[in-house]
Design a protein around this motif. Structure first.
Motif, PDB file in Angstrom:
ATOM      1  N   LEU A   1     -68.223 -16.227  70.486  1.00  0.00           N
ATOM      2  CA  LEU A   1     -66.979 -15.307  69.980  1.00  0.00           C
ATOM      3  C   LEU A   1     -65.616 -14.997  70.840  1.00  0.00           C
ATOM      4  O   LEU A   1     -64.744 -15.358  71.738  1.00  0.00           O
ATOM      5  CB  LEU A   1     -67.305 -14.861  69.077  1.00  0.00           C
ATOM      6  CG  LEU A   1     -66.087 -14.314  67.952  1.00  0.00           C
ATOM      7  CD1 LEU A   1     -65.483 -15.734  67.401  1.00  0.00           C
ATOM      8  CD2 LEU A   1     -66.571 -13.522  67.212  1.00  0.00           C
ATOM      9  N   TRP A   2     -66.741 -14.469  72.122  1.00  0.00           N
ATOM     10  CA  TRP A   2     -65.620 -13.499  73.306  1.00  0.00           C
ATOM     11  C   TRP A   2     -65.062 -14.783  74.124  1.00  0.00           C
ATOM     12  O   TRP A   2     -64.022 -15.084  74.604  1.00  0.00           O
ATOM     13  CB  TRP A   2     -66.556 -12.526  74.330  1.00  0.00           C
ATOM     14  CG  TRP A   2     -65.692 -12.565  75.121  1.00  0.00           C
ATOM     15  CD1 TRP A   2     -65.650 -12.519  76.310  1.00  0.00           C
ATOM     16  CD2 TRP A   2     -64.622 -11.440  75.508  1.00  0.00           C
ATOM     17  NE1 TRP A   2     -65.497 -12.223  77.348  1.00  0.00           N
ATOM     18  CE2 TRP A   2     -64.783 -11.003  76.872  1.00  0.00           C
ATOM     19  CE3 TRP A   2     -64.362 -10.623  74.458  1.00  0.00           C
ATOM     20  CZ2 TRP A   2     -63.511 -10.418  76.760  1.00  0.00           C
ATOM     21  CZ3 TRP A   2     -63.443  -9.105  74.961  1.00  0.00           C
ATOM     22  CH2 TRP A   2     -62.744  -9.534  75.929  1.00  0.00           C
ATOM     23  N   ARG A   3     -65.957 -16.181  74.450  1.00  0.00           N
ATOM     24  CA  ARG A   3     -65.133 -17.323  75.550  1.00  0.00           C
ATOM     25  C   ARG A   3     -63.788 -17.899  74.792  1.00  0.00           C
ATOM     26  O   ARG A   3     -63.735 -18.489  75.659  1.00  0.00           O
ATOM     27  CB  ARG A   3     -66.096 -18.141  75.541  1.00  0.00           C
ATOM     28  CG  ARG A   3     -67.600 -17.246  76.562  1.00  0.00           C
ATOM     29  CD  ARG A   3     -68.223 -18.584  76.350  1.00  0.00           C
ATOM     30  NE  ARG A   3     -69.304 -17.683  77.848  1.00  0.00           N
ATOM     31  CZ  ARG A   3     -70.632 -18.187  77.990  1.00  0.00           C
ATOM     32  NH1 ARG A   3     -70.929 -19.440  77.785  1.00  0.00           N
ATOM     33  NH2 ARG A   3     -71.729 -17.525  78.882  1.00  0.00           N
ATOM     34  N   GLN A   4     -64.542 -17.902  73.647  1.00  0.00           N
ATOM     35  CA  GLN A   4     -63.277 -18.874  72.568  1.00  0.00           C
ATOM     36  C   GLN A   4     -62.065 -17.734  72.707  1.00  0.00           C
ATOM     37  O   GLN A   4     -60.813 -18.354  72.422  1.00  0.00           O
ATOM     38  CB  GLN A   4     -63.525 -19.169  71.216  1.00  0.00           C
ATOM     39  CG  GLN A   4     -64.584 -20.070  71.337  1.00  0.00           C
ATOM     40  CD  GLN A   4     -63.893 -21.356  71.931  1.00  0.00           C
ATOM     41  OE1 GLN A   4     -62.886 -21.896  71.618  1.00  0.00           O
ATOM     42  NE2 GLN A   4     -65.016 -22.528  72.877  1.00  0.00           N
TER      43      GLN A   4
ATOM     44  N   PRO B   1     -60.508 -14.792  79.137  1.00  0.00           N
ATOM     45  CA  PRO B   1     -61.028 -16.171  78.527  1.00  0.00           C
ATOM     46  C   PRO B   1     -59.495 -16.792  78.002  1.00  0.00           C
ATOM     47  O   PRO B   1     -59.017 -17.658  78.800  1.00  0.00           O
ATOM     48  CB  PRO B   1     -62.226 -16.550  77.432  1.00  0.00           C
ATOM     49  CG  PRO B   1     -62.464 -14.833  77.695  1.00  0.00           C
ATOM     50  CD  PRO B   1     -61.867 -14.381  78.004  1.00  0.00           C
ATOM     51  N   VAL B   2     -58.591 -16.346  77.004  1.00  0.00           N
ATOM     52  CA  VAL B   2     -57.442 -17.016  76.893  1.00  0.00           C
ATOM     53  C   VAL B   2     -56.253 -17.076  77.368  1.00  0.00           C
ATOM     54  O   VAL B   2     -55.414 -17.441  77.757  1.00  0.00           O
ATOM     55  CB  VAL B   2     -56.904 -16.350  75.424  1.00  0.00           C
ATOM     56  CG1 VAL B   2     -55.813 -16.682  74.914  1.00  0.00           C
ATOM     57  CG2 VAL B   2     -58.056 -16.659  74.273  1.00  0.00           C
ATOM     58  N   ALA B   3     -56.349 -15.603  78.181  1.00  0.00           N
ATOM     59  CA  ALA B   3     -55.556 -16.074  79.590  1.00  0.00           C
ATOM     60  C   ALA B   3     -56.166 -16.725  80.573  1.00  0.00           C
ATOM     61  O   ALA B   3     -54.868 -17.221  81.074  1.00  0.00           O
ATOM     62  CB  ALA B   3     -55.431 -14.060  79.934  1.00  0.00           C
ATOM     63  N   ARG B   4     -57.404 -16.682  81.033  1.00  0.00           N
ATOM     64  CA  ARG B   4     -57.157 -18.378  81.841  1.00  0.00           C
ATOM     65  C   ARG B   4     -57.116 -19.540  81.651  1.00  0.00           C
ATOM     66  O   ARG B   4     -56.464 -20.008  82.111  1.00  0.00           O
ATOM     67  CB  ARG B   4     -58.925 -18.110  82.595  1.00  0.00           C
ATOM     68  CG  ARG B   4     -59.561 -16.406  82.526  1.00  0.00           C
ATOM     69  CD  ARG B   4     -60.751 -16.341  82.627  1.00  0.00           C
ATOM     70  NE  ARG B   4     -60.904 -15.201  83.383  1.00  0.00           N
ATOM     71  CZ  ARG B   4     -62.281 -15.001  83.694  1.00  0.00           C
ATOM     72  NH1 ARG B   4     -63.542 -15.449  82.437  1.00  0.00           N
ATOM     73  NH2 ARG B   4     -62.760 -13.458  83.904  1.00  0.00           N
ATOM     74  N   ARG B   5     -57.235 -19.902  80.275  1.00  0.00           N
ATOM     75  CA  ARG B   5     -56.773 -21.159  79.572  1.00  0.00           C
ATOM     76  C   ARG B   5     -55.742 -21.115  80.070  1.00  0.00           C
ATOM     77  O   ARG B   5     -54.847 -22.364  80.245  1.00  0.00           O
ATOM     78  CB  ARG B   5     -57.382 -21.455  78.252  1.00  0.00           C
ATOM     79  CG  ARG B   5     -58.872 -21.432  78.050  1.00  0.00           C
ATOM     80  CD  ARG B   5     -59.184 -21.945  77.107  1.00  0.00           C
ATOM     81  NE  ARG B   5     -59.062 -21.279  75.993  1.00  0.00           N
ATOM     82  CZ  ARG B   5     -60.088 -20.393  75.323  1.00  0.00           C
ATOM     83  NH1 ARG B   5     -60.870 -20.186  75.828  1.00  0.00           N
ATOM     84  NH2 ARG B   5     -59.187 -19.888  74.452  1.00  0.00           N
ATOM     85  N   VAL B   6     -54.815 -19.971  79.525  1.00  0.00           N
ATOM     86  CA  VAL B   6     -53.252 -20.262  79.238  1.00  0.00           C
ATOM     87  C   VAL B   6     -52.510 -20.335  80.666  1.00  0.00           C
ATOM     88  O   VAL B   6     -51.807 -20.980  80.908  1.00  0.00           O
ATOM     89  CB  VAL B   6     -52.192 -19.156  78.474  1.00  0.00           C
ATOM     90  CG1 VAL B   6     -51.160 -19.216  78.737  1.00  0.00           C
ATOM     91  CG2 VAL B   6     -52.844 -19.354  77.531  1.00  0.00           C
TER      92      VAL B   6
END
Length: 325
Positions: free
Chosen positions: A71-74, A79-84
């Motif tokens: 859940l934390w990775r999603q 993690p969201v900032a890294r994907r963005v």
């Protein structure tokens, strides 16, 4: 005479002399079973490796992450900032040496600026706590100003590229730039949450008129400080490090934009009177240190991309076709 002393000799000689040899002399030494090895560290020749008599332990794969980790990775803010904010174009060149140099340059520059600010502001202030708070506020404001300047500079650079690129490459260029614009919008929207919460009275509980709205209000405040604030902090750092993921457009875009950004910030510091109270030589050193160091790292990065990966500035305009870098 006994079995332990067949020759009848005493156990030691009182005069300190060695005992005489037994009758008939000592028996000759047995010959060595192996020829001498002049260069070997041991007198025995190397022996073949004997396999371990027990079977090796079976390989045990790592345990799968738990539900909270997944859940934390999603949905976690970092993690969201890294994907963005991290580039993710297929086929992009990932050079670990360049990435390490960028991180070292960022950390050294930040440490130098913070040291200078703490040194001169705390020395000139009577209240140390206020000085530390002012230093942190100044560094955060400077980072946010850098992000805003980059948000203004990037569209201008993309416009110049669209004007210079071939007609067949403009659509591909806009498609690659869409993620960069999306990262900018995400960061600006996340930062806008804080003034919007204060101006609308949401933080003060203006909308908590009934139990349901009270729960929603406190939930929103908790999410703002637990999720939005870490997302903004991580986003500002990643946006400056990866220059708003402009490597999705071309690998040479991050160093070019980084060099442009630091010289723009140097001009802003010059005209706004930054580092007031700092001696002139130190002020000049810190105002020119960041642009010169970032320019040196950017030129080195461009040279490494051309020498080790065959990527040059001519590929930025995509003259060879939209599908190639």
């Amino acid at each position: 005479m006994s079995n332990w002393n067949p020759g009848g000799q005493p156990p030691f000689n009182p005069q300190g002399q060695p005992p005489p040899p037994p009758a008939g002399g000592y028996p000759p030494n047995a010959p060595y079973p192996y020829p001498p090895q002049p260069n070997a560290p041991y007198p025995y020749p190397p022996q073949p490796n004997v396999p371990y008599p027990y079977p090796p332990y079976p390989y045990l794969p790592a345990a799968p992450p738990g539900p909270l980790t997944r859940l934390w990775r999603q949905i976690g803010p970092v993690p969201v900032a890294r994907r963005v904010f991290k580039p993710s174009r297929p086929g992009i060149v990932q050079d670990p040496v360049v990435a390490r140099m960028q991180r070292i340059r960022t950390l050294v520059g930040l440490a130098a600026v913070v040291w200078m600010s703490v040194t001169y502001k705390i020395a000139d202030s009577a209240r140390v706590g206020d000085s530390v708070g002012n230093v942190a506020s100044d560094r955060l404001n400077q980072s946010w100003i850098s992000v805003l300047v980059l948000c203004v500079t990037f569209p201008a650079v993309v416009g110049v590229l669209l004007a210079l690129a071939s007609a067949s490459a403009r659509r591909e260029l806009l498609r690659r730039a869409a993620k960069c614009f999306g990262a900018m919008v995400a960061l600006v929207a996340a930062v806008f949450v804080f003034p919007a919460s204060v101006l609308t009275g949401f933080v003060e509980g203006r909308f908590a008129t009934n139990p349901v709205m009270t729960v929603l209000t406190y939930t929103g405040i908790l999410l703002t400080f637990v999720w939005v604030l870490p997302f903004v902090i991580a986003g500002i750092g990643l946006a400056l490090l990866h220059v708003f993921r402009t490597a999705d457009i071309h690998e040479t875009m991050p160093p070019l934009l980084a060099m442009t950004l630091v010289w723009e910030m140097a001009l802003i510091d010059l005209f706004t009177g930054a580092y007031t109270g700092v001696p002139a030589p130190v002020r000049i050193l810190f105002m020119l240190g960041a642009p010169l160091s970032v320019t040196a790292v950017g030129l080195w990065e461009l040279r490494r991309l051309r020498a080790h990966h065959g990527i040059g500035l001519q590929g930025l305009l995509m003259r060879q076709g939209p599908g190639q870098a």
